[in-house]
Design an enzyme around this catalytic site. Sequence first.
Site, mmCIF file in Angstrom:
data_model
loop_
_atom_site.group_PDB
_atom_site.id
_atom_site.type_symbol
_atom_site.label_atom_id
_atom_site.label_comp_id
_atom_site.label_asym_id
_atom_site.label_seq_id
_atom_site.Cartn_x
_atom_site.Cartn_y
_atom_site.Cartn_z
ATOM 1 C CG HIS A 160 -23.811 1.287 48.752
ATOM 2 N ND1 HIS A 160 -23.707 2.958 49.107
ATOM 3 C CD2 HIS A 160 -24.278 1.430 48.099
ATOM 4 C CE1 HIS A 160 -23.101 3.312 48.049
ATOM 5 N NE2 HIS A 160 -23.820 2.435 47.134
ATOM 6 C CB THR A 329 -15.025 21.766 44.543
ATOM 7 O OG1 THR A 329 -15.175 20.974 43.781
ATOM 8 C CG2 THR A 329 -13.779 22.602 43.975
#
Length: 468
Positions: A160, A329
């Site tokens: 990260h 979605t």
Amino acid sequence: MDGKSNYSRLLIALLMILFFGGIVLQYICSTSDWQLLHLASLSSRLGSRAPGDRLNGAGAGDPYSSEDGALVRFVPRFNFTTKDLSRAVDFHIKGDDVIVFLHIQKTGGTTFGRHLVRNIQLERPCECHAGQKKCTCYRPGKRDTWLFSRFSTGWSCGLHADWTELTNCVPSFMSNRESQERRMTPSRNYYYITILRDPVWRYLSEWRHVQRGATWKASKHMCDGRLPTLTELPSCYPGDDWSGCSLEEFMVCPYNLANNRQTRMLADLSLVGCYNLTVMSENQRWAMLLESAKRNLRNMAFFGLTEYQRKTQYLFEHTFRLSFIAPFTQLNGTRAASVEVEPETQRRIRELNQWDVELYEYARDLFLQRFQFARQQERREARQRRIQERRKLRAKVKSWLGVTGKAVFKPTKEPPMTEQSPAFAEEKQADAERTLESETEGQVEENWLEEDDGEIMLDYLENVEQWR
């Protein structure tokens, strides 16, 4: 008998007229021309999409207007320049350009990262195999990657890695992968992208993740060429992990990197002395980090918001001229959403993440203005295509009819003046009036066919629609 015969002749004549009329229409305009005009008219009612434009999703009407379930009127709060709003990069996937994905924890970056390697229509799709964490995303005809992300190159600049780490690591990492000959080529373009999330729900999601045993201990936090010391970056827990911690314990730790994580990871930490908290006051430090994060966010090629999946998809496609195979979605059934949090606790979380709250409000405003700007730009382009099709149709009709639409008068030698009777003079005046009327009708038709040419586009802020 004669009446029936006349009726039959009339019927046959009408049928012949209809038959030859159909042939004439087919000759004047091919079927595709009429289909294009019909589709253009239909697309204008469905959101001004031109023929051939792909709707992002299979739903009828506008798939973006109510994706978040609320129809509130969006009112811009911040003033952005056209440069800030216009996002359409010339991404050369066959050249040397690279998309760099800055993945902030618990923002939905894992889902978006999978979209990048599995859901984009490419000449050479990424090769993903079951059981392997990374996919091979090579350019067409080359053994060179166009994507720097968790699912393509792995955590090559650290787990990260933030903006400070990536901007200092990615160029050298990509150069080391190339041959000596390729290193001599001009520097490539790096297009940084990221995903942001509502700070309260992101914070709760990170707490639940840590509660289950996540630590992210492998994160380097490299800044200015060195790692932070234990004094600069102490731990919130003494053991191997913080599993089972309560929300209260998670919130009271002053060293918790979950606090204002999005602001810190998007800012240039070199501006504030990296993780050395003695360089300046806390408020001054975070104010500088916030401005840096805003600036970097504006200059990024693209960023999306977890709360707006369909708009995120649309803006990515609009920016890079790439298309996703399946529509995004909107999933609200996350673990954070299942947590029942008292209003007072939510208020405390917002206070702990006040800089992230400010950054997210800024990002949301910029995101929705970019979406609105891109949609209106798309409508202008569709309108220009309709005008071009209309002109082609008009030219084809005129070519078949053999007219120009305007009367052309050729000078002729006038006969000697003779005495004219009043009746002849009156008839000549009537002919002149009929000629003028015919010419005027031709000009009216010409203006009607080009009526769209003179329309003026209002500024997009004057026509803000119900987006959220």
